[in-house]
Motif scaffolding. Structure first.
Motif, PDB file in Angstrom:
ATOM      1  N   ASP A  50       0.812  -1.208   0.000  1.00 24.06           N
ATOM      2  CA  ASP A  50       0.000   0.000   0.000  1.00 24.06           C
ATOM      3  C   ASP A  50       0.846   1.258   0.000  1.00 24.06           C
ATOM      4  O   ASP A  50       0.353   2.351   0.197  1.00 24.06           O
ATOM      5  CB  ASP A  50      -0.908   0.028   1.246  1.00 24.06           C
ATOM      6  CG  ASP A  50      -1.967  -1.060   1.196  1.00 24.06           C
ATOM      7  OD1 ASP A  50      -2.324  -1.466   0.089  1.00 24.06           O
ATOM      8  OD2 ASP A  50      -2.425  -1.478   2.269  1.00 24.06           O
ATOM      9  N   ASN A  54       2.510   8.193  -5.668  1.00 24.12           N
ATOM     10  CA  ASN A  54       1.204   8.778  -5.966  1.00 24.12           C
ATOM     11  C   ASN A  54       1.031   9.008  -7.465  1.00 24.12           C
ATOM     12  O   ASN A  54       1.968   9.336  -8.170  1.00 24.12           O
ATOM     13  CB  ASN A  54       1.056  10.124  -5.244  1.00 24.12           C
ATOM     14  CG  ASN A  54       0.885   9.936  -3.753  1.00 24.12           C
ATOM     15  OD1 ASN A  54       0.370   8.918  -3.320  1.00 24.12           O
ATOM     16  ND2 ASN A  54       1.326  10.907  -2.979  1.00 24.12           N
ATOM     17  N   GLN A  59      -4.526  11.592  -4.363  1.00 24.48           N
ATOM     18  CA  GLN A  59      -3.642  10.831  -3.491  1.00 24.48           C
ATOM     19  C   GLN A  59      -2.567  11.707  -2.864  1.00 24.48           C
ATOM     20  O   GLN A  59      -1.889  11.286  -1.939  1.00 24.48           O
ATOM     21  CB  GLN A  59      -2.982   9.693  -4.270  1.00 24.48           C
ATOM     22  CG  GLN A  59      -3.955   8.596  -4.681  1.00 24.48           C
ATOM     23  CD  GLN A  59      -3.260   7.507  -5.465  1.00 24.48           C
ATOM     24  OE1 GLN A  59      -2.055   7.530  -5.637  1.00 24.48           O
ATOM     25  NE2 GLN A  59      -4.036   6.551  -5.956  1.00 24.48           N
ATOM     26  N   SER A 100       1.322   9.372   0.304  1.00 27.80           N
ATOM     27  CA  SER A 100       0.228   8.810   1.090  1.00 27.80           C
ATOM     28  C   SER A 100       0.270   7.288   1.115  1.00 27.80           C
ATOM     29  O   SER A 100       0.832   6.641   0.233  1.00 27.80           O
ATOM     30  CB  SER A 100      -1.110   9.260   0.496  1.00 27.80           C
ATOM     31  OG  SER A 100      -1.157  10.655   0.357  1.00 27.80           O
ATOM     32  N   TYR A 101      -0.362   6.728   2.160  1.00 23.39           N
ATOM     33  CA  TYR A 101      -0.662   5.296   2.188  1.00 23.39           C
ATOM     34  C   TYR A 101      -2.073   5.139   1.635  1.00 23.39           C
ATOM     35  O   TYR A 101      -3.011   5.745   2.136  1.00 23.39           O
ATOM     36  CB  TYR A 101      -0.604   4.747   3.613  1.00 23.39           C
ATOM     37  CG  TYR A 101       0.783   4.673   4.198  1.00 23.39           C
ATOM     38  CD1 TYR A 101       1.901   4.518   3.387  1.00 23.39           C
ATOM     39  CD2 TYR A 101       0.974   4.746   5.574  1.00 23.39           C
ATOM     40  CE1 TYR A 101       3.165   4.434   3.921  1.00 23.39           C
ATOM     41  CE2 TYR A 101       2.242   4.663   6.130  1.00 23.39           C
ATOM     42  CZ  TYR A 101       3.330   4.511   5.299  1.00 23.39           C
ATOM     43  OH  TYR A 101       4.596   4.427   5.835  1.00 23.39           O
ATOM     44  N   ILE A 102      -2.211   4.327   0.582  1.00 29.78           N
ATOM     45  CA  ILE A 102      -3.509   4.182  -0.077  1.00 29.78           C
ATOM     46  C   ILE A 102      -4.139   2.849   0.310  1.00 29.78           C
ATOM     47  O   ILE A 102      -3.489   1.944   0.820  1.00 29.78           O
ATOM     48  CB  ILE A 102      -3.371   4.303  -1.600  1.00 29.78           C
ATOM     49  CG1 ILE A 102      -2.477   3.177  -2.150  1.00 29.78           C
ATOM     50  CG2 ILE A 102      -2.796   5.659  -1.983  1.00 29.78           C
ATOM     51  CD1 ILE A 102      -2.413   3.142  -3.668  1.00 29.78           C
ATOM     52  N   THR A 104      -6.135   1.860   2.686  1.00 24.71           N
ATOM     53  CA  THR A 104      -6.121   1.409   4.077  1.00 24.71           C
ATOM     54  C   THR A 104      -7.548   1.352   4.608  1.00 24.71           C
ATOM     55  O   THR A 104      -8.496   1.791   3.949  1.00 24.71           O
ATOM     56  CB  THR A 104      -5.299   2.359   4.958  1.00 24.71           C
ATOM     57  OG1 THR A 104      -6.067   3.553   5.175  1.00 24.71           O
ATOM     58  CG2 THR A 104      -3.969   2.712   4.317  1.00 24.71           C
ATOM     59  N   THR A 108      -7.372   6.689   2.243  1.00 27.88           N
ATOM     60  CA  THR A 108      -5.997   7.139   2.045  1.00 27.88           C
ATOM     61  C   THR A 108      -5.488   7.818   3.311  1.00 27.88           C
ATOM     62  O   THR A 108      -6.178   8.654   3.892  1.00 27.88           O
ATOM     63  CB  THR A 108      -5.915   8.106   0.866  1.00 27.88           C
ATOM     64  OG1 THR A 108      -6.387   7.431  -0.311  1.00 27.88           O
ATOM     65  CG2 THR A 108      -4.490   8.562   0.624  1.00 27.88           C
ATOM     66  N   TYR A 110      -2.946  10.463   4.437  1.00 30.98           N
ATOM     67  CA  TYR A 110      -2.124  11.514   3.869  1.00 30.98           C
ATOM     68  C   TYR A 110      -1.013  11.844   4.865  1.00 30.98           C
ATOM     69  O   TYR A 110      -1.272  12.203   6.006  1.00 30.98           O
ATOM     70  CB  TYR A 110      -2.987  12.734   3.556  1.00 30.98           C
ATOM     71  CG  TYR A 110      -4.036  12.418   2.526  1.00 30.98           C
ATOM     72  CD1 TYR A 110      -3.767  12.565   1.175  1.00 30.98           C
ATOM     73  CD2 TYR A 110      -5.286  11.928   2.909  1.00 30.98           C
ATOM     74  CE1 TYR A 110      -4.725  12.248   0.218  1.00 30.98           C
ATOM     75  CE2 TYR A 110      -6.241  11.608   1.963  1.00 30.98           C
ATOM     76  CZ  TYR A 110      -5.960  11.770   0.616  1.00 30.98           C
ATOM     77  OH  TYR A 110      -6.910  11.445  -0.323  1.00 30.98           O
ATOM     78  N   GLN A 141      -8.492   9.669   5.310  1.00 32.87           N
ATOM     79  CA  GLN A 141      -9.492  10.198   4.377  1.00 32.87           C
ATOM     80  C   GLN A 141     -10.915  10.037   4.899  1.00 32.87           C
ATOM     81  O   GLN A 141     -11.699  10.977   4.905  1.00 32.87           O
ATOM     82  CB  GLN A 141      -9.333   9.487   3.032  1.00 32.87           C
ATOM     83  CG  GLN A 141     -10.378   9.856   1.987  1.00 32.87           C
ATOM     84  CD  GLN A 141     -10.277   8.984   0.746  1.00 32.87           C
ATOM     85  OE1 GLN A 141      -9.610   7.965   0.752  1.00 32.87           O
ATOM     86  NE2 GLN A 141     -10.919   9.387  -0.320  1.00 32.87           N
TER      87      GLN A 141
END
Length: 433
Positions: A50, A54, A59, A100-102, A104, A108, A110, A141
């Motif tokens: 993850d 970006n 993102q 960012s970690y997407i 999750t 996201t 940030y 997010q």
């Protein structure tokens, strides 16, 4: 003979190659690139990924009622960029950016680090590296409005030291991760893998205690010898909001904390308020008068080598205090306060309203006078008018005053009472004494 000679020669070559796998980093400036890796609520070693570069604005940053968050760079092929200085194996971070970690559980995440002063780390002479990303924070997010921005991540308390990244090993309840020490990857370049395994801290509400893991594939590149530099941080004594303490404003003391690195020597500090130079010299603190309103304050530190570093802050001076007010009746002949008069002294009475305010030298005041007299049920009150005046039969006058300063603060009412003694009452009182 030849075979016997080749064996030790081969061994020597192997040892030389092993020793050449890592060249210790010397003091200097470096850039650490996070080229890939993994973040997951679970076990990264199981193959989840993850933590990627970006690819869209969505993102990169998120705007909420609490501000705009995120520090990634779109499409640069990197997951993060960290600039640091190495001194005797110790890391001092100068800038931090992480994508960012997407995908999750919170949408996201940030990531940003607006303050890197708490970030530390070390690299030893065998390539082992540790990194404390204190100051790194995130906003989820899906829970941006309810949870807000929080440290990422301090597992055991809302404040303190962030969970360590290491080229060694980290474990939590679900995973055991192993990093890899730095090794040479060309001239003045090193690669390695850092890991972190922990649990989500209490700042994240219902996520608290959730295991997570992180993997960072890193490339470190030398930026050359250490360059003398300074960091500046302005602190207004008393805070960013000041109460007006003298006419028109307040005298505020500003302190510049200046840290010098790499043998830097400070030459001068230039102070500017609202863009105007107010002091230039060696002083790291100044006291300056600031009028009511918001003011921009900047300190610029110049080194003997010519490099500069600066910091800016904003200070607002407010007037929130009410003016004070005294109300009185005074004898117009002697200017002394009186509380009673006789009938034949009525034309010697003067109204006095004195308003005072720390910030406003001329607060306004006003008042009203109301007749006061005893009444009983069914009494008829006579009102007589003569020459534009309304005369009320009364035994006393009540003065009620109010004041207001230039900032709109209004005082509480002030009161004064003046008793009117008829000639009969005055003569009777005098005869008794």
């Amino acid at each position: 003979m030849n075979k016997l000679l080749l064996v030790p020669f081969f061994v020597l070559l192997s040892i030389a190659n092993a020793q050449a796998a890592f060249t210790p980093l010397t003091d200097g400036d470096y850039q650490m690139l996070i080229t890939g890796g993994c973040f997951t609520f679970g076990d990264c070693s199981a193959g989840f990924n993850d933590n990627v570069d970006n690819t869209s604005n969505a993102q990169t940053r998120i705007t909420t009622s609490q501000g705009t968050f995120g520090s990634g760079i779109i499409g640069d092929g990197l997951v993060g960029v960290i600039d640091f200085t190495l001194t005797s194996g110790n890391i001092t971070v100068t800038s931090f950016s992480q994508d960012s970690y997407i995908a999750t559980a919170g949408g996201t995440f940030y990531i940003e680090a607006p303050d890197t002063t708490g970030m530390t780390g070390s690299i030893d002479n065998t390539g082992n590296m540790t990194f404390q990303p204190t100051g790194r924070r995130a906003i989820a997010q899906f829970f941006a409005e309810s949870l807000g921005v929080q440290p990422w991540n301090i597992a055991n308390s809302p404040t303190g030291t962030a969970d360590e990244w290491t080229t060694g090993s980290q474990t939590n309840a679900t995973a055991a991760l192993n990093g890899s020490p730095l090794q040479d990857s060309g001239t003045d370049q090193w690669t390695g893998t850092m890991v972190s395994a922990s649990t989500v801290g209490p700042a994240w509400g219902f996520f608290v205690g959730t295991p997570y893991t992180e993997i960072f594939n890193i490339t470190i590149t030398s930026q050359g010898p250490q360059i003398p530099r300074a960091s500046v941080r302005i602190t207004p004594q008393g805070g960013a909001t000041q109460e007006c303490s003298e006419t028109g404003g307040s005298s505020v003391t500003y302190v510049a904390t200046i840290e010098l690195f790499n043998g830097a020597e400070l030459s001068t500090v230039e102070w500017l308020i609202d863009g105007e130079v107010v002091n230039l010299g060696p002083e790291t603190s100044i006291t300056a008068f600031s009028s009511l309103g918001s003011h921009s304050v900047e300190a610029i530190a110049t080194l003997v080598t010519g490099q500069t570093s600066n910091d800016t802050t904003t200070v607002e001076v407010k007037d929130t205090q009410r003016p004070s007010l005294t109300a009185a009746f005074v004898d117009a002949r002697t200017h002394t306060t009186i509380t009673e008069i006789t009938d034949n002294e009525k034309h010697f009475v003067e109204v006095q309203l004195i308003a005072e305010d720390i910030c406003d030298s001329t607060p306004t005041s006003s008042g009203t006078i109301t007749p006061v007299f005893p009444v009983q049920n069914t009494d008829i009150i006579g009102v007589r008018g003569r020459k534009g005046q309304i005369n009320f039969p009364s035994t006393a006058l009540n003065l009620r005053g109010s004041a207001r300063d230039a900032s709109g603060n209004s005082s509480f009412e002030a009161n004064a009472m003046l008793h009117i003694i008829s000639s009969f009452e005055h003569d009777h009182f005098a005869n008794q004494h």
